[in-house]
Design an enzyme around this catalytic site. Structure first.
Site, mmCIF file in Angstrom:
data_model
loop_
_atom_site.group_PDB
_atom_site.id
_atom_site.type_symbol
_atom_site.label_atom_id
_atom_site.label_comp_id
_atom_site.label_asym_id
_atom_site.label_seq_id
_atom_site.Cartn_x
_atom_site.Cartn_y
_atom_site.Cartn_z
ATOM 1 N N ASP A 101 70.028 9.805 6.346
ATOM 2 C CA ASP A 101 70.111 11.245 6.547
ATOM 3 C C ASP A 101 68.886 11.965 5.993
ATOM 4 O OD1 ASP A 101 71.091 13.832 6.950
ATOM 5 O OD2 ASP A 101 72.139 13.829 5.021
ATOM 6 N N ASP A 287 66.709 16.766 11.225
ATOM 7 C CA ASP A 287 67.858 16.217 10.515
ATOM 8 C C ASP A 287 68.524 15.083 11.298
ATOM 9 O OD1 ASP A 287 70.060 15.792 8.916
ATOM 10 O OD2 ASP A 287 71.032 17.697 9.369
#
Length: 403
Positions: A101, A287
């Site tokens: 992430d 992201d």
């Protein structure tokens, strides 16, 4: 020759070749909740965007209470996360599936002492079985829309691919909130953001990799692919460089504007060639931990109207699957270069029974930064480009995928 000179000068050379981590695209938590008929109930109980916002705080031993510090807002939209890979912790190694992430910077996995229903369906870290484990003693909390994830801090040997990092700080979750994580295909999360984003004391994983001289280049890159029918497919995280086999042409670079998230500037956003949004420039986060493209609610509402998407009672936006070929293109201009997405690329198709549903790949997110409201370029965007994250030069790069 350079390596040989370094070896002669310093006596050792610890850099490792490129580390390849296979990634699997799995059905998201949102997909599974919808297929189980539980999505509407969940989103009504927890407002659609609350699960995507989180606040993290670490607490020293003996703290009388766990009060969350809300001065720094985090992004955790794991309802829509879909690409996972394997890591290991401890000696001997214990394996875990994690989200890689770029929207966070901490590492956590379930503890063997976790009491939540979600932990029963996932692999646990067993500290008592690791000969290299070091207890930390501090506790931490991560606030999700469905409740607080609580845990304790630890250090242990960390392995990714064939690379080993000593004394990596990480969190062991002992309580995971609600029923949401029960549906998660991942065990934990490995954050790849900048250290300023981290709340767990010590270096994040990638910073430890850099500090322990494991790489020639402080770079990692993602090759994320998505099958035409939206089902599972493969991808790869490459640590230490890029792979020309996955992309064509040159990498186009965009400077990082704030060193916490991988934050960059969007010059403007155009719909069917007309600049309709972000006309004076705006900030965005690249992201990998979320699937969709997010933006300020008012602008996303305008965008949904421009592409012909209609809202549902639970805050999602749907389109007529028969009209996809006639929908407008959406273009993001990044550092002077246009990145145009067709409706086939920004529309998400899902099967519900024998019916095909088409959902908009854009979602409202109300995230503020010093530079103004933030957009999020998630996997809807990243599956269309080869993405490179360069810590040496503080920049993000995109290149055209080979097909």
């Amino acid at each position: 020759m350079q390596r040989l000179l370094l070896l002669l000068l310093f006596g050792t050379w610890t850099s490792t070749a490129l580390i390849r981590i296979p990634l699997k695209q799995m059905y998201t938590i949102r997909n599974q909740l919808r297929a189980s008929g539980l999505l509407e109930e969940f989103l009504r109980e927890h407002h659609p965007d609350t699960f995507s916002r989180s606040f993290v705080q670490c607490f020293p031993p003996g703290s009388p209470s766990m009060q969350l510090d809300r001065s720094r807002e985090k992004i955790y939209n794991f309802m829509d996360a879909q690409f996972y890979g394997e890591i290991s912790l401890g000696t001997p190694a214990q394996n875990f599936s994690v989200i890689f992430d770029t929207g966070s910077a901490d590492l956590w996995v379930p503890s063997s002492y976790c009491v939540s229903q979600a932990c029963a369906t996932h692999r646990h870290f067993k500290a008592f079985e690791s000969t290299s484990f070091e207890q930390d003693g501090r506790s931490f909390g991560i606030h999700y829309g469905s409740g607080q994830l609580l845990g304790v801090m630890a250090r242990d040997t960390f392995t990714i691919g064939n690379m080993t990092i000593e004394k990596q700080e990480f969190g062991e979750s002992v309580y995971e909130p609600g029923s949401t994580f029960v549906f998660a295909k991942f065990d934990g999360v490995l954050g790849l953001g900048y250290p300023a984003l981290a709340e767990i004391p010590g270096n994040p994983v990638f910073d430890n990799i850099i500090a322990q001289n494991k790489l020639d280049q402080a770079v990692f890159s993602f090759h994320l692919t998505k099958s035409a029918d939206g089902a599972t497919s493969d991808g790869e995280l490459l640590i230490g460089g890029t792979d020309k086999d996955f992309y064509t042409g040159e990498i186009h670079w965009i400077p990082v504007t704030a060193r916490s998230y991988w934050q960059i500037k969007i010059d403007r956003i155009a719909v069917q060639g007309t600049s309709s949004l972000c006309q004076k420039g705006c900030q965005a986060i690249v992201d990998t931990g979320t699937s969709l493209i997010g933006g300020p609610p008012s602008e996303i509402l305008t965008l949904q109207q421009l592409i012909g998407a209609s809202p549902t009672s639970i805050g999602e936006f749907v389109l007529d699957c028969a009209r996809l070929s006639s929908l407008p293109h959406v273009t993001f201009v990044l550092n002077g270069k246009e990145y145009t997405m067709t409706p086939q690329q920004y529309v998400q198709k899902e099967m519900l029974g024998d019916k095909t549903l088409c959902f908009s790949g854009f979602q409202p997110v109300d995230i503020m930064a010093a530079e103004g409201p933030l957009w999020i370029l998630g996997d809807v965007f990243l599956t269309k480009h080869y993405s490179v994250f360069d810590r040496e030069h503080d920049r993000v790069g995109f290149a055209s995928l080979k097909h």
